[in-house]
Design a protein around this motif. Structure first.
Motif, PDB file in Angstrom:
ATOM      1  N   ALA A 230       5.827  -4.065 -47.387  1.00  0.00           N
ATOM      2  CA  ALA A 230       5.768  -2.759 -47.128  1.00  0.00           C
ATOM      3  C   ALA A 230       4.561  -2.287 -47.138  1.00  0.00           C
ATOM      4  O   ALA A 230       3.637  -2.505 -47.929  1.00  0.00           O
ATOM      5  CB  ALA A 230       6.781  -1.890 -47.718  1.00  0.00           C
ATOM      6  N   ILE A 231       3.921  -1.440 -45.947  1.00  0.00           N
ATOM      7  CA  ILE A 231       2.419  -1.018 -45.977  1.00  0.00           C
ATOM      8  C   ILE A 231       2.849   0.430 -46.006  1.00  0.00           C
ATOM      9  O   ILE A 231       3.267   1.128 -44.758  1.00  0.00           O
ATOM     10  CB  ILE A 231       2.054  -1.517 -44.832  1.00  0.00           C
ATOM     11  N   GLY A 232       2.437   1.383 -46.929  1.00  0.00           N
ATOM     12  CA  GLY A 232       2.258   2.653 -46.865  1.00  0.00           C
ATOM     13  C   GLY A 232       1.206   3.324 -45.825  1.00  0.00           C
ATOM     14  O   GLY A 232       0.097   2.753 -45.926  1.00  0.00           O
ATOM     15  N   VAL A 233       1.443   4.115 -45.154  1.00  0.00           N
ATOM     16  CA  VAL A 233       0.361   4.798 -43.838  1.00  0.00           C
ATOM     17  C   VAL A 233       0.377   6.100 -44.231  1.00  0.00           C
ATOM     18  O   VAL A 233       1.580   6.982 -44.440  1.00  0.00           O
ATOM     19  CB  VAL A 233       0.965   4.364 -42.530  1.00  0.00           C
ATOM     20  N   GLY A 234      -0.977   6.607 -44.871  1.00  0.00           N
ATOM     21  CA  GLY A 234      -0.979   8.064 -45.335  1.00  0.00           C
ATOM     22  C   GLY A 234      -2.248   8.465 -45.393  1.00  0.00           C
ATOM     23  O   GLY A 234      -3.120   8.215 -44.395  1.00  0.00           O
ATOM     24  N   GLU A 243      -1.363  -1.958 -38.657  1.00  0.00           N
ATOM     25  CA  GLU A 243      -1.258  -2.921 -37.657  1.00  0.00           C
ATOM     26  C   GLU A 243      -2.063  -3.987 -37.700  1.00  0.00           C
ATOM     27  O   GLU A 243      -1.409  -5.181 -37.367  1.00  0.00           O
ATOM     28  CB  GLU A 243      -1.521  -2.052 -36.304  1.00  0.00           C
ATOM     29  N   GLN A 244      -3.352  -3.912 -37.912  1.00  0.00           N
ATOM     30  CA  GLN A 244      -4.134  -4.949 -38.177  1.00  0.00           C
ATOM     31  C   GLN A 244      -3.647  -5.988 -39.260  1.00  0.00           C
ATOM     32  O   GLN A 244      -3.850  -7.341 -39.032  1.00  0.00           O
ATOM     33  CB  GLN A 244      -5.651  -4.761 -38.545  1.00  0.00           C
ATOM     34  N   LEU A 245      -3.425  -5.466 -40.436  1.00  0.00           N
ATOM     35  CA  LEU A 245      -2.933  -6.334 -41.308  1.00  0.00           C
ATOM     36  C   LEU A 245      -1.771  -7.264 -41.132  1.00  0.00           C
ATOM     37  O   LEU A 245      -1.480  -8.185 -41.327  1.00  0.00           O
ATOM     38  CB  LEU A 245      -2.871  -5.574 -42.666  1.00  0.00           C
ATOM     39  N   ALA A 246      -0.849  -6.550 -40.136  1.00  0.00           N
ATOM     40  CA  ALA A 246       0.311  -6.997 -39.768  1.00  0.00           C
ATOM     41  C   ALA A 246       0.265  -8.227 -38.765  1.00  0.00           C
ATOM     42  O   ALA A 246       0.782  -9.314 -38.934  1.00  0.00           O
ATOM     43  CB  ALA A 246       1.381  -6.205 -38.821  1.00  0.00           C
ATOM     44  N   VAL A 258       6.979  -6.760 -41.418  1.00  0.00           N
ATOM     45  CA  VAL A 258       6.203  -5.587 -42.003  1.00  0.00           C
ATOM     46  C   VAL A 258       6.941  -4.190 -41.668  1.00  0.00           C
ATOM     47  O   VAL A 258       6.880  -3.855 -40.606  1.00  0.00           O
ATOM     48  CB  VAL A 258       4.654  -5.448 -41.632  1.00  0.00           C
ATOM     49  N   LEU A 259       7.022  -3.648 -43.067  1.00  0.00           N
ATOM     50  CA  LEU A 259       7.636  -2.254 -43.018  1.00  0.00           C
ATOM     51  C   LEU A 259       6.422  -1.423 -42.866  1.00  0.00           C
ATOM     52  O   LEU A 259       5.886  -1.165 -44.194  1.00  0.00           O
ATOM     53  CB  LEU A 259       8.793  -2.022 -44.185  1.00  0.00           C
ATOM     54  N   ALA A 260       6.155  -0.507 -41.867  1.00  0.00           N
ATOM     55  CA  ALA A 260       5.228   0.694 -41.961  1.00  0.00           C
ATOM     56  C   ALA A 260       5.875   1.852 -42.478  1.00  0.00           C
ATOM     57  O   ALA A 260       6.756   2.153 -41.854  1.00  0.00           O
ATOM     58  CB  ALA A 260       4.651   0.812 -40.679  1.00  0.00           C
ATOM     59  N   LEU A 311      -0.650 -10.878 -31.212  1.00  0.00           N
ATOM     60  CA  LEU A 311      -1.381  -9.622 -30.872  1.00  0.00           C
ATOM     61  C   LEU A 311      -0.058  -8.749 -30.213  1.00  0.00           C
ATOM     62  O   LEU A 311      -0.364  -7.574 -30.399  1.00  0.00           O
ATOM     63  CB  LEU A 311      -2.286  -9.783 -29.625  1.00  0.00           C
ATOM     64  N   ASN A 312       0.947  -9.142 -29.860  1.00  0.00           N
ATOM     65  CA  ASN A 312       2.035  -8.308 -29.383  1.00  0.00           C
ATOM     66  C   ASN A 312       3.154  -8.293 -30.469  1.00  0.00           C
ATOM     67  O   ASN A 312       3.621  -9.375 -31.096  1.00  0.00           O
ATOM     68  CB  ASN A 312       2.602  -9.356 -28.200  1.00  0.00           C
ATOM     69  N   LEU A 313       3.255  -7.063 -30.934  1.00  0.00           N
ATOM     70  CA  LEU A 313       4.172  -6.720 -31.921  1.00  0.00           C
ATOM     71  C   LEU A 313       5.188  -5.693 -31.471  1.00  0.00           C
ATOM     72  O   LEU A 313       5.203  -5.102 -30.570  1.00  0.00           O
ATOM     73  CB  LEU A 313       3.559  -5.670 -33.032  1.00  0.00           C
ATOM     74  N   HIS A 314       6.325  -6.032 -32.268  1.00  0.00           N
ATOM     75  CA  HIS A 314       7.690  -5.558 -31.910  1.00  0.00           C
ATOM     76  C   HIS A 314       7.892  -4.330 -32.766  1.00  0.00           C
ATOM     77  O   HIS A 314       8.093  -4.558 -34.017  1.00  0.00           O
ATOM     78  CB  HIS A 314       8.851  -6.131 -31.661  1.00  0.00           C
ATOM     79  N   VAL A 315       7.960  -2.918 -32.640  1.00  0.00           N
ATOM     80  CA  VAL A 315       8.068  -1.937 -33.593  1.00  0.00           C
ATOM     81  C   VAL A 315       9.457  -1.401 -33.372  1.00  0.00           C
ATOM     82  O   VAL A 315       9.701  -0.799 -32.525  1.00  0.00           O
ATOM     83  CB  VAL A 315       6.822  -0.903 -33.336  1.00  0.00           C
ATOM     84  N   ALA A 316      10.260  -1.479 -34.207  1.00  0.00           N
ATOM     85  CA  ALA A 316      11.537  -1.125 -34.162  1.00  0.00           C
ATOM     86  C   ALA A 316      11.543   0.664 -34.416  1.00  0.00           C
ATOM     87  O   ALA A 316      10.579   1.175 -35.007  1.00  0.00           O
ATOM     88  CB  ALA A 316      12.478  -1.668 -35.199  1.00  0.00           C
ATOM     89  N   ASP A 317      12.510   1.249 -34.126  1.00  0.00           N
ATOM     90  CA  ASP A 317      12.977   2.720 -34.469  1.00  0.00           C
ATOM     91  C   ASP A 317      12.862   2.739 -36.133  1.00  0.00           C
ATOM     92  O   ASP A 317      13.240   1.888 -36.769  1.00  0.00           O
ATOM     93  CB  ASP A 317      14.054   3.013 -33.925  1.00  0.00           C
TER      94      ASP A 317
END
Length: 413
Positions: A230-234, A243-246, A258-260, A311-317
């Motif tokens: 899990a990566i906190g974004v704030g 995104e880069q670390l993922a 990876v949970l943003a 490089l291609n990531l899938h981001v869920a809702d």
């Protein structure tokens, strides 16, 4: 003191969770850099008050002793840095980086360079961490030294070195060199990177990220389970940093999800670990005032974990954090243990780092003793709480987790 093992007996480094039995940890004992804090500079240097340094040292020594009593090897950042600076080429890099500030000017830079080069490794480590004030120089006289007040720093002190979690994170057998967002902390990861790249103990350690890349701070990175981050974004970690670390962890095969996690961009919630920390394989202590609104975006490799293109990531809702976390971890429920008993107590104890626990084994966590109600709730949930004092250590807004970088944890299972 740190040790320099030969390749044949070098210990295994790495971590795949927040709660596996802790084997080795890096701390920084408060030193001269904290004595450089004044009412003029404490805000800029990210401290909410002026700590009583001797008491902070006593509290930190008790913290380290509590870890050793549980069989944890304690390494000190200053010992590692001093040993690293024994190499001439490392000294050159460290000095050049420290003198890169545009406020120093060429006259002072030309004088400070040789002065620092002539210092012993221990002296140089102190200069780089405690800083150099204008009234402490005995040469390099020019406009800079003439016009700056005596109490201004030519090289700033690094009081936040106390919080070793932020400048590096181990993800399995890789060490992540983070990129700290606040100018007052930028040089911390430059020094950490020197340790991990040049100290004999860490020779050959694979690395991720770097101090000069997108902003990611260790307090925002939680190893929820093997293969799940899990990566906190704030306030500190940016979306680009997450995104880069993922991408990096997917490319190295270190994680499948990876949970943003968006968090409020404010001082009280500067990192994800000020909101929640793991205390068991399926238990997390969490600030209840944000628990209902905390969400997560599950990020995976497009095409699955074995895809060739990282490089291609899938981001869920977005989903509720606890729901998304449990799914990624492959468990039915991630159980929440609330900070405090009511909203006011929860707010007080969250501010006092009640959420910021350090697990030293499953169901065993170090916490500040002053957070009575949170600690009681942890014990009611079956967590053994190792209580430590933190009245002075907490003045920089950080608890036991912030003050520790786990270098080795036993794998789960």
């Amino acid at each position: 003191m740190s040790t320099n093992p030969t390749p044949g007996d070098r210990p295994t480094h790495g971590a795949d969770s927040e709660v596996g039995r802790l084997g080795t940890v890096m701390l920084h004992r408060p030193g001269v850099e904290l004595k450089r804090l004044t009412p003029r500079n404490n805000d800029r240097l990210l401290f909410d008050g002026i700590p009583w340094v001797a008491r902070a040292q006593d509290e930190h020594d008790a913290f380290a002793a509590a870890l050793r009593d549980r069989g944890v090897e304690v390494l000190y950042l200053m010992d590692l840095l001093t040993e690293t600076l024994a190499a001439e080429e490392v000294r050159h890099v460290a000095i050049t980086t420290a003198l890169a500030g545009l406020h120093i000017g060429d006259t002072m830079r030309r004088w400070l360079g040789p002065m620092l080069s002539d210092a012993s490794p221990a002296e140089l480590a102190t200069h780089l961490t405690a800083g150099i004030r204008n009234d402490e120089v005995r040469g390099g006289f020019g406009l800079v030294t003439s016009l700056l007040p005596d109490y201004d720093f030519l090289i700033d002190p690094l009081p936040n070195l106390l919080f070793t979690r932020d400048s590096s994170v181990w993800i399995r057998d890789h060490v992540t060199i983070t990129s700290l967002a606040m100018p007052a902390r930028a040089r911390e990861t430059q020094l950490t990177e020197l340790i991990y790249t040049r100290h004999p103990r860490f020779a050959g350690t694979p690395r991720l990220h770097g101090w000069d890349t997108e902003h990611v701070e260790g307090g925002d990175v939680l190893l929820l389970a093997p293969g799940v981050l899990a990566i906190g974004v704030g306030e500190r970690t940016t979306p680009a940093g997450a995104e880069q670390l993922a991408r990096e962890v997917f490319g190295a095969g270190l994680a499948h999800t990876v949970l943003a996690v968006p968090i409020a961009q404010e001082r009280a919630t500067m990192h994800l670990d000020t909101v929640c920390t793991m205390v068991d394989v399926d238990k997390i202590v969490m600030y209840p005032n944000v628990a209902d609104s905390l969400t997560a975006y599950a990020v995976t490799r497009a095409g699955g974990p074995d895809a060739d293109d990282d490089l291609n990531l899938h981001v869920a809702d977005a989903e509720h954090f606890l729901v998304a976390a449990a799914k990624a971890m492959g468990i039915d429920t991630l159980h929440q243990i609330d900070t405090g008993l009511d909203p006011v107590t929860a707010e007080r104890e969250q501010w006092d780092d009640g959420n910021n626990t350090l697990a030293i084994a499953p169901r065993v966590a170090v916490a500040y003793e002053r957070n009575d109600e949170t600690n009681d709730r942890l014990e009611d949930a079956g967590i053994e709480v190792v209580r430590i004092a933190g009245s002075e250590l907490g003045s920089g807004r950080g608890g036991p987790r912030c003050m520790s970088c786990p270098i080795a944890r036993a794998p789960l299972g």
